[in-house]
Design a protein around this motif. Structure first.
Motif, PDB file in Angstrom:
ATOM      1  N   GLU A   1       0.780  -1.221   0.158  1.00  0.00           N
ATOM      2  CA  GLU A   1      -0.350  -0.200  -0.554  1.00  0.00           C
ATOM      3  C   GLU A   1       0.568   1.172   0.194  1.00  0.00           C
ATOM      4  O   GLU A   1       0.433   2.332  -0.938  1.00  0.00           O
ATOM      5  N   ARG A   2       2.061   1.167   0.846  1.00  0.00           N
ATOM      6  CA  ARG A   2       2.834   2.178   1.087  1.00  0.00           C
ATOM      7  C   ARG A   2       3.385   2.261  -0.611  1.00  0.00           C
ATOM      8  O   ARG A   2       3.553   4.351  -1.097  1.00  0.00           O
ATOM      9  N   CYS A   3       3.709   1.425  -1.153  1.00  0.00           N
ATOM     10  CA  CYS A   3       4.637   1.090  -2.334  1.00  0.00           C
ATOM     11  C   CYS A   3       3.461   2.197  -3.583  1.00  0.00           C
ATOM     12  O   CYS A   3       3.989   2.938  -4.120  1.00  0.00           O
ATOM     13  N   LEU A   4       2.280   1.894  -3.575  1.00  0.00           N
ATOM     14  CA  LEU A   4       1.905   2.408  -4.562  1.00  0.00           C
ATOM     15  C   LEU A   4       1.184   3.948  -4.300  1.00  0.00           C
ATOM     16  O   LEU A   4       0.901   4.891  -4.919  1.00  0.00           O
ATOM     17  N   GLU A   5       1.158   4.095  -2.699  1.00  0.00           N
ATOM     18  CA  GLU A   5       1.070   5.974  -2.588  1.00  0.00           C
ATOM     19  C   GLU A   5       2.181   6.903  -3.129  1.00  0.00           C
ATOM     20  O   GLU A   5       2.603   7.745  -3.751  1.00  0.00           O
ATOM     21  N   LEU A   6       3.146   5.628  -2.886  1.00  0.00           N
ATOM     22  CA  LEU A   6       4.798   6.854  -2.746  1.00  0.00           C
ATOM     23  C   LEU A   6       4.555   6.332  -4.706  1.00  0.00           C
ATOM     24  O   LEU A   6       5.194   7.898  -5.246  1.00  0.00           O
TER      25      LEU A   6
ATOM     26  N   HIS B   1       3.475   9.205 -15.927  1.00  0.00           N
ATOM     27  CA  HIS B   1       2.929   8.058 -15.659  1.00  0.00           C
ATOM     28  C   HIS B   1       1.761   8.482 -14.585  1.00  0.00           C
ATOM     29  O   HIS B   1       1.892   9.709 -14.361  1.00  0.00           O
ATOM     30  N   LEU B   2       1.004   7.944 -14.829  1.00  0.00           N
ATOM     31  CA  LEU B   2      -0.179   7.876 -13.294  1.00  0.00           C
ATOM     32  C   LEU B   2      -0.590   7.099 -12.973  1.00  0.00           C
ATOM     33  O   LEU B   2       0.256   5.812 -13.746  1.00  0.00           O
ATOM     34  N   LEU B   3      -0.950   7.083 -11.864  1.00  0.00           N
ATOM     35  CA  LEU B   3      -0.908   5.509 -11.316  1.00  0.00           C
ATOM     36  C   LEU B   3      -2.772   5.602 -11.161  1.00  0.00           C
ATOM     37  O   LEU B   3      -3.226   6.206 -10.471  1.00  0.00           O
ATOM     38  N   ASP B   4      -3.570   4.275 -11.266  1.00  0.00           N
ATOM     39  CA  ASP B   4      -5.105   4.558 -12.375  1.00  0.00           C
ATOM     40  C   ASP B   4      -5.377   3.241 -11.140  1.00  0.00           C
ATOM     41  O   ASP B   4      -5.127   1.644 -11.257  1.00  0.00           O
ATOM     42  N   GLY B   5      -6.052   2.957  -9.572  1.00  0.00           N
ATOM     43  CA  GLY B   5      -5.714   1.949  -8.973  1.00  0.00           C
ATOM     44  C   GLY B   5      -4.875   0.895  -8.748  1.00  0.00           C
ATOM     45  O   GLY B   5      -3.492   1.813  -7.859  1.00  0.00           O
ATOM     46  N   GLU B   6      -3.946  -0.111  -9.277  1.00  0.00           N
ATOM     47  CA  GLU B   6      -3.045  -1.074  -8.839  1.00  0.00           C
ATOM     48  C   GLU B   6      -2.965  -1.165 -10.457  1.00  0.00           C
ATOM     49  O   GLU B   6      -1.931  -1.862 -11.497  1.00  0.00           O
TER      50      GLU B   6
ATOM     51  N   TRP C   1      13.726   7.051  -0.671  1.00  0.00           N
ATOM     52  CA  TRP C   1      12.644   5.591  -1.426  1.00  0.00           C
ATOM     53  C   TRP C   1      12.403   5.072  -2.595  1.00  0.00           C
ATOM     54  O   TRP C   1      13.001   5.901  -3.402  1.00  0.00           O
ATOM     55  N   THR C   2      12.260   4.001  -2.740  1.00  0.00           N
ATOM     56  CA  THR C   2      12.358   3.026  -3.814  1.00  0.00           C
ATOM     57  C   THR C   2      11.303   2.313  -4.627  1.00  0.00           C
ATOM     58  O   THR C   2      11.233   1.463  -3.347  1.00  0.00           O
ATOM     59  N   VAL C   3      10.738   2.725  -5.270  1.00  0.00           N
ATOM     60  CA  VAL C   3       9.948   1.042  -5.794  1.00  0.00           C
ATOM     61  C   VAL C   3       9.768   1.019  -6.759  1.00  0.00           C
ATOM     62  O   VAL C   3      10.324   1.188  -7.902  1.00  0.00           O
ATOM     63  N   VAL C   4      10.101  -0.439  -6.857  1.00  0.00           N
ATOM     64  CA  VAL C   4       9.353  -1.184  -8.040  1.00  0.00           C
ATOM     65  C   VAL C   4       8.448  -1.916  -8.190  1.00  0.00           C
ATOM     66  O   VAL C   4       8.264  -2.824  -8.033  1.00  0.00           O
ATOM     67  N   VAL C   5       8.248  -2.375  -9.402  1.00  0.00           N
ATOM     68  CA  VAL C   5       6.454  -3.467 -10.138  1.00  0.00           C
ATOM     69  C   VAL C   5       6.898  -4.418 -11.265  1.00  0.00           C
ATOM     70  O   VAL C   5       7.965  -3.480 -11.970  1.00  0.00           O
TER      71      VAL C   5
END
Length: 135
Positions: free
Chosen positions: A10-15, A39-44, A83-87
């Motif tokens: 959840e925190r990763c998606l927020e960031l 980019h933009l985030l639409d849900g997941e 921070w860093t996030v990888v999807v």
């Protein structure tokens, strides 16, 4: 060395949603390729725009879908924090006309060339770390 703390999904998606730019990683001629994109985030789902002649859309068109990685971060080099996030997920062309129109209104490319293709990346595997200063 700065301590590294894992982040929740959840925190990763927020960031991820809090920054406008990341890097998409995909395979091009059997080798890794990386492209910076906004980019933009639409849900997941991560939404990016591209041109149909570009490498990633061509690969997605040929295969219907392709596995990619997407990385975004925010790093303060002087403070050694961030921070860093990888999807990791499946990228595919967005073909629904209503969604295309919606994303074209919400996501404006940063480069001055036609972006006639919208790609959605499913957030299948999401990992991230917060980097903190030495205490």
């Amino acid at each position: 060395m700065a301590p590294k703390q894992p982040l929740s999904r959840e925190r990763c998606l927020e960031l991820l949603a809090s920054v406008p730019v990341g890097r998409v990683v995909f395979t091009l001629r059997a080798l890794p390729a990386i492209r910076p994109v906004n980019h933009l985030l639409d849900g997941e789902t991560i939404i990016i725009r591209s041109s149909l002649g570009a490498s990633l859309p061509s690969t997605a068109t040929e295969r219907g879908a392709v596995v990619v990685a997407y990385e975004a971060d925010m790093i303060d080099v002087e403070a050694r924090t961030g921070w860093t996030v990888v999807v990791t997920g499946t990228a595919r062309l967005v073909l629904d006309q209503a969604l295309q129109e919606r994303y074209e209104q919400l996501l404006h490319p940063w480069v001055d060339e036609p972006m006639n293709c919208i790609i959605g990346i499913d957030c299948d595997l999401v990992t991230g770390y917060e980097l903190g200063a030495v205490r």
